[in-house]
Scaffold this motif. Structure first.
Motif, short mmCIF file in Angstrom:
data_model
loop_
_atom_site.label_atom_id
_atom_site.label_comp_id
_atom_site.label_asym_id
_atom_site.label_seq_id
_atom_site.Cartn_x
_atom_site.Cartn_y
_atom_site.Cartn_z
N SER A 752 0.83 -1.08 -0.04
CA SER A 752 -0.05 0.11 0.13
C SER A 752 0.87 1.49 -0.04
O SER A 752 0.64 2.20 -0.74
N ARG A 810 -8.04 1.22 -1.16
CA ARG A 810 -8.64 0.33 -0.17
C ARG A 810 -9.89 -0.54 -0.55
O ARG A 810 -10.17 -1.76 -0.43
N ARG A 813 -9.04 -3.06 -2.84
CA ARG A 813 -8.62 -4.46 -2.24
C ARG A 813 -9.66 -4.99 -1.12
O ARG A 813 -9.46 -5.78 -0.18
N GLN A 814 -11.17 -4.53 -1.33
CA GLN A 814 -12.25 -4.99 -0.53
C GLN A 814 -12.08 -4.65 0.79
O GLN A 814 -12.76 -5.35 1.54
N TRP A 815 -11.76 -3.44 1.01
CA TRP A 815 -11.85 -2.97 2.42
C TRP A 815 -13.10 -2.19 2.61
O TRP A 815 -13.99 -2.08 1.72
N ARG A 816 -13.62 -2.12 3.86
CA ARG A 816 -14.97 -1.61 3.95
C ARG A 816 -14.90 -0.74 5.28
O ARG A 816 -14.09 -0.57 6.13
N ARG A 820 -10.80 0.94 12.92
CA ARG A 820 -9.80 0.46 12.33
C ARG A 820 -9.10 -0.86 12.76
O ARG A 820 -8.82 -0.96 13.98
N SER A 822 -6.61 -3.66 10.42
CA SER A 822 -6.29 -4.10 9.29
C SER A 822 -6.51 -5.52 8.83
O SER A 822 -6.56 -5.99 7.76
N ARG A 825 -9.87 -5.89 7.65
CA ARG A 825 -9.85 -4.85 6.30
C ARG A 825 -11.07 -3.79 6.68
O ARG A 825 -11.67 -3.72 5.70
N THR A 826 -11.13 -3.25 7.65
CA THR A 826 -12.06 -2.01 8.18
C THR A 826 -11.19 -0.80 8.49
O THR A 826 -10.25 -0.99 9.09
N THR A 827 -11.99 0.15 7.93
CA THR A 827 -11.21 1.50 8.35
C THR A 827 -12.54 2.57 8.35
O THR A 827 -13.46 2.47 7.68
#
Length: 867
Positions: A752, A810, A813-816, A820, A822, A825-827
Motif C-alpha cells: 500500500s 482500499r 482491495r475489498q476494505w469496508r 480501524r 487491518s 480490512r475495516t477503516t
C-alpha cells in the motif's frame, strides 16, 4: 539635479550607397547615401536617449542624404520596394508604409577613417561608456583613437571589432584596460563583439546550420586554434554573433562555461536565407542594443545586454529599409528598431559544458537534455499540449511538416538538404541521390515527402513516387521518361523510390541500369542513350529489425527493461565499413538519412518517447480532429503511459496508426482506457502483456520505489506520534500493526505504501512539476525551476488527491467501513475528503508535504519549467 550619463560613440563610419527605383516605377533609379558603423550606432542610441536618461556624443554627422557623393562608398546596395504587411508586428512602424528589401550587395574595399568628437569635447563630457566600432589596425589615424581612450578613461567599453581581429595599437590599449592605479573601471566592464564569419575568416573552424550543439562544440574546441587570437580568447567578455539567431558569451578570464543564446526555431543566417539578401546594419544594431542593456544604471549585465541586442537587430531585420520622412528616400529603420525595446526572452540560453566537450567524451551533448531533463515527461506534454509549447525552449528543425528534435537527426537532415540545395544552385547535370534508411514502420515515406516539400518551398517542383516492388524492367524506361519530362518543363523533379531494396538485389535486372542512372544521369531508350536531367532521387530502404526481447515488467522507466539490441539502421561506423567494401549503392549516394522511428532501439535510446509523442499527436489530430480543444488533447495518464512507454510496436508507425484508428473516439473529448481496442487486438501490434502492464499499474523503478516507500512510512509514523497526546493513546499506538518497523510491516501494508510512492509522479503532474535524478548534486538551472516545497493551495489539492487515492486503493482491495482493523480490512476513513476530521486531513497533508524532502534524500529533485 544629477546630470545625465553620457555615451560616447566613435570609430569606423561606413557609407552605403543605396540604389532604389523611382516611386513612379519604370527603369529609372536614384541613389542615396546613408551612414553606417559608428554613426548608425549613435543614431540608434540617440533615438531612445531621452527615454533612458542619457546623452549621446557621436561622430561628427556627415551630409547624409540624396546628394551626398563626396564620401567614399563602402558598399553599393540594390533595393526594391515592398509593401509592409498590415500583420507585421514592427514596433513603431506605420502600418502599410513603404519599405525596401535588399536584393544585391557589392562591397567596396575602402579603408575606413576614425571619426569621433574632439578629444577636448569628449573629456569635458566625461562619458561613462565608450562604444568603439571597427578594427584599429585598419584606421589611418589610430593615434587619435588611443589618445581619446587614454584621456577619457570610461567606466564601460563596448568594442565591436571587425577584421583583422585582435591586432593593432588600439586593441593593445583596449585589452589592457585598466592600465593605471587611478579610479578606472573593472576589466569585466570590457566587452568585445565579433562576428562568427570574421572568426571563420581568421581560421577558426565553426560549423554553420548543422545544429547549435555542433556550433558550440566547434567554438569550444577551436577558439584557441589560432595563436594570434590569444588576446581575444582571454578577453573578459567576448560576444560572438551568429547572425540574428545566436550569440555565444565567452568569459576568458573566468573558469566558467560559455553561454549560448539561440533561436530554438532557426539556425544561423536562416532568416537571411528565407528572405534573400540579408539586411545591412545588423551588427551596429546589436551593438547599440547591447550597450543599452549592459551599461545601464544597475551595472554590467551581459544577459540583459545580449537580449536587448538581439531584439534591436531582429527589429532591424524584420523592418528593412524604410522611407525617410525627411527626403522620402530609403533609410535605416532607426525609430522602428528602438521603439518599445524590451529584452528578447524568446531566445533560449544554455551553459556550454566546455570541460566535457574538451575531454572528447563519447557521449553526445544535447541541448534537449540540458533544457528539459526528462524525455518521458516532455513526451507527455508534446502529446497533450503540442510540440511548440512543450518544446518551446528546445532547438527544433522543421523540414516541411517534419519536426526534428534529436541532434544527430537534425545534423543529418541539414547536411543532405545542404547537399541538395548546393547541387540545385550549381545546376548539376546529374541527379542528386539521397538514401533514407530505417526499420519498417519508422516513417521513411513521411520523411521523404517532407524533405521534398522543404526543397520545394521556394521553387517549382514535381514530386513523383515509384514502388520498387512493381517497377519492372519494361516500366523503368517509362519512369525515366516521366522524370525527364518534368525536368524539361523547368520544374525540379523530386522522385521517391519506395521499397527499393529489391531494386539493388544482385539478381534484379534493374540494378545496373539504376546504378548507371544514379552515377551518370543517363538511361537507355531502345538504342539511344538519354540524359535524365537534374533531379533529386530519394531511395527508401528498409533495414531489418527483429523484435526487441523484453522482460514483461510494469516498471515505468525504459532502462528497467531487459533490452537486447538487434540489427537496425547502420551506425556511422557501419556505413564507413560499407563504403570501404566498395558498395556500388554507397558509391552512388550523395548523402544518407537514418530514420529511427517510434520504437526503442536499445538501452541508450532515451528519446524514443519524444519521437513517438510527435507521431501520436499528429495521428490523433488527423483521425480525430475534434479531440484537440484550444490546442490541448485530453488523454488519460494510463493510456498515455502505455502508448508512450511500451518499448516496441511490431509494425512501428503502422501499429500506432492501427491502435489509434481502432479506438472508440468518434464522439469523445477524452481518450481514456475505455476507448482503447480490446487486448486481443492490441496483441496484433505490441506485446499485450507489456502494454497492459503499463496501462494498469505504472510503477517506479524497484530500488527507488522501495526507498521512497520507506521514507513515506517514516513520515507517517512521526505524524502518528504527534497525534498521540495522552499516555493511553501512545500505548495504543505501539500496538497498532501499521506502526511497527518497516521490516515487520505486513506485506499488504508495505505494498500500500509502495503504491503511494508510485502515485508521486501523477501528483507532481497535477502541479505542473516532475521529478529528475540529481546527477550533479545541486539544483539544475534555467529553464528548469527547482521546487523545494509546495505552496498552500498546492498542498490542499494534493492532500485531497492522496485521500482519493487511498480510498480507491482500499476499495479495490475489498476494505469496508468500520473501526480501524487491518486484519478485518475495516477503516473509518472510506469517506469523502470533506467528511474527514481535521487531524486526519493533516495526515494526508503531511504525506504529500514530505515528498520533496524524501525525493531529495533519494537523490532526486522536483522541477517545473519556466512559464
Amino acid at each position: 539635479m544629477t546630470s545625465p550619463s553620457v555615451i560616447l560613440v566613435a570609430g569606423d563610419v561606413t557609407h552605403e550607397h543605396l540604389v532604389y527605383p523611382m516611386a513612379s516605377g519604370g527603369e529609372d533609379a536614384r541613389v542615396v547615401v546613408r551612414s553606417g558603423g559608428a554613426e548608425l550606432i549613435a543614431s540608434l542610441l540617440a533615438a531612445v536617449a531621452p527615454e533612458y536618461g542619457f546623452e549621446v556624443l557621436g561622430p561628427v554627422a556627415q551630409s547624409n542624404g540624396v546628394s551626398c557623393y563626396k564620401s567614399n562608398a563602402s558598399a553599393l546596395v540594390d533595393l526594391e520596394p515592398r509593401r509592409r504587411s498590415t500583420s507585421t508586428k514592427t514596433a513603431g512602424a506605420e502600418r502599410g508604409g513603404l519599405a525596401y528589401s535588399v536584393t544585391g550587395l557589392r562591397r567596396v574595399g575602402q579603408s575606413p577613417a576614425w571619426q569621433a568628437p574632439s578629444i577636448d569635447q569628449a573629456a569635458k563630457a566625461n562619458p561613462e561608456t565608450i562604444i568603439i566600432s571597427g578594427s584599429g589596425d585598419t584606421l589611418h589615424d589610430v593615434e587619435q583613437a588611443v589618445d581619446l581612450l587614454q584621456r577619457v578613461k570610461p567606466k564601460y567599453i563596448v568594442h565591436h571589432m571587425t577584421r583583422p581581429l585582435a591586432t593593432g595599437k588600439l586593441w593593445d590599449v583596449i585589452r589592457s584596460w585598466p592600465n593605471s592605479n587611478s579610479s578606472i573601471p573593472d576589466p569585466d566592464n570590457l566587452v568585445v563583439i565579433v562576428e562568427a564569419d570574421d572568426l571563420r575568416a581568421e581560421g577558426i573552424n565553426l560549423s554553420q546550420s548543422l545544429s547549435w550543439e555542433a556550433t558550440a562544440e566547434d567554438f569550444v574546441r577551436n577558439l584557441g586554434s589560432n595563436g594570434r587570437l590569444d588576446t581575444l580568447v582571454t578577453c573578459p567578455n567576448l560576444m560572438v554573433r551568429f547572425g540574428t539567431e545566436g550569440v555565444i558569451h565567452h568569459r576568458g578570464r573566468d573558469a566558467v562555461n560559455p553561454r549560448l543564446y539561440f533561436d530554438p526555431r532557426r539556425m544561423e543566417c536562416e532568416a537571411a536565407t528565407l528572405n534573400g539578401t540579408a539586411m545591412l546594419g545588423l551588427a551596429p544594431a546589436f551593438t547599440a542594443g547591447f550597450a543599452l542593456g549592459f551599461a545601464g544604471e544597475h551595472g554590467p549585465d551581459a544577459d540583459r545586454g545580449v537580449r536587448y541586442g538581439i531584439s534591436t537587430a531582429r527589429n532591424f531585420e524584420r523592418t528593412g529599409f524604410v522611407q525617410s520622412s525627411d527626403d522620402r528616400a530609403p533609410d535605416y529603420p532607426i525609430s522602428q528598431a528602438m521603439s518599445d525595446l524590451t529584452a528578447d526572452n524568446n531566445f533560449t540560453s544554455a551553459s556550454i559544458p566546455s570541460a566535457r566537450i574538451s575531454s572528447m567524451e563519447r557521449e553526445t551533448w544535447q541541448l534537449f537534455s540540458s533544457l528539459t531533463g526528462d524525455p518521458q515527461e516532455t513526451a507527455r506534454q508534446v502529446v497533450t499540449l503540442g510540440p511548440h509549447k512543450a518544446l518551446s525552449r528546445c532547438p527544433i528543425r522543421q523540414f516541411g511538416n517534419l519536426l526534428s528534435i534529436e541532434r544527430t537527426e537534425q545534423e543529418r537532415l541539414a547536411a543532405v538538404m545542404d547537399i541538395a540545395e548546393e547541387r540545385v544552385a550549381a545546376d548539376a547535370t546529374k541527379p542528386t541521390c539521397i538514401g533514407i534508411f530505417g526499420p519498417a514502420g519508422s516513417g521513411k515515406k513521411y520523411t521523404a515527402t517532407n524533405l521534398a516539400e522543404h526543397l520545394g518551398r521556394d521553387r517549382e517542383v514535381t514530386t513523383l513516387t515509384f514502388d520498387g516492388r512493381i517497377l519492372k524492367d519494361e516500366y523503368f524506361t517509362a519512369a525515366c521518361h516521366t522524370i525527364r519530362d518534368a525536368s524539361a518543363t523547368g520544374n525540379l523533379p523530386i522522385v521517391i523510390f519506395q521499397n527499393c531494396a529489391i531494386l539493388f538485389e544482385s539478381d534484379n535486372p534493374l540494378v545496373n541500369p539504376l546504378l548507371t542512372l544514379m552515377s551518370n544521369g543517363t538511361y537507355v531508350d531502345g538504342a539511344a542513350e538519354r540524359h535524365l536531367g537534374h533531379a533529386i532521387l530519394l531511395f527508401l530502404m528498409d533495414q531489418e529489425q527483429t523484435d526487441l526481447e523484453t522482460t514483461p515488467t510494469p516498471v515505468a522507466t525504459t532502462n528497467e527493461f531487459a533490452l537486447r539490441r538487434r540489427p537496425t539502421t547502420p551506425s556511422a561506423a557501419e556505413w564507413k565499413a560499407l563504403e570501404s567494401n566498395d558498395s556500388p549503392l554507397m558509391d552512388s549516394l550523395h548523402g544518407i538519412v537514418n530514420v529511427a522511428g517510434p520504437n526503442c532501439t536499445g538501452r541508450d535510446d532515451k528519446m524514443f518517447t519524444v519521437r513517438r509523442a510527435l507521431m501520436l499527436r499528429q495521428i490523433i489530430k488527423q483521425k480525430y480532429p475534434h479531440m484537440e480543444i484550444n490546442g490541448v488533447i485530453n488523454i488519460d495518464d494510463a493510456v498515455l503511459h502505455a502508448l508512450l512507454l511500451t518499448p516496441h510496436f511490431k509494425h512501428g508507425l503502422g501499429s500506432l496508426e492501427k491502435i489509434i484508428g481502432s479506438s472508440r473516439l468518434s464522439n469523445r473529448t477524452k481518450f481514456d482506457v475505455s476507448a482503447l481496442p480490446p487486448e486481443e487486438q492490441i496483441q496484433l501490434h505490441a506485446d499485450g502483456k507489456i502494454f497492459m502492464s503499463f496501462l494498469r499499474a505504472p510503477k517506479l523503478p524497484p530500488a527507488l520505489r522501495e526507498r521512497l516507500a520507506q521514507g513515506l512510512f517514516e513520515a507517517y509514523k512521526k505524524q502518528r506520534e504527534l497525534m498521540a497526546a495522552t499516555a493511553e493513546e501512545r500505548k495504543a499506538l505501539h500496538s497498532d500493526r501499521s506502526y511497527c518497523d518497516w521490516d515487520d510491516l505486513s506485506g499488504e501494508l508495505k505494498e500500500s505504501t509502495r503504491a503511494q510512492a508510485d502515485d508521486i509522479p501523477r501528483k507532481l503532474r497535477a502541479t505542473g512539476c516532475f521529478m529528475l535524478e540529481d546527477t550533479e548534486h545541486e539544483p539544475r538551472g534555467e529553464p528548469l525551476v527547482h521546487v523545494p516545497n509546495f505552496g498552500g493551495e498546492e498542498l490542499l489539492m494534493l492532500s485531497e488527491m492522496e485521500h482519493e487515492r487511498f480510498n480507491a486503493e482500499r476499495l479495490q482491495r475489498q476494505w469496508r467501513m468500520g473501526a480501524r482493523n487491518s486484519k478485518q480490512r475495516t477503516t473509518p476513513f472510506l469517506v469523502p475528503w470533506r467528511d474527514l476530521t481535521q487531524e486526519w486531513k493533516d495526515v494526508d497533508t503531511v504525506m504529500v508535504e514530505c515528498v520533496p524532502g524524501i525525493l531529495e534524500s533519494a537523490g532526486w529533485r522536483i522541477y517545473r519549467m519556466q512559464s
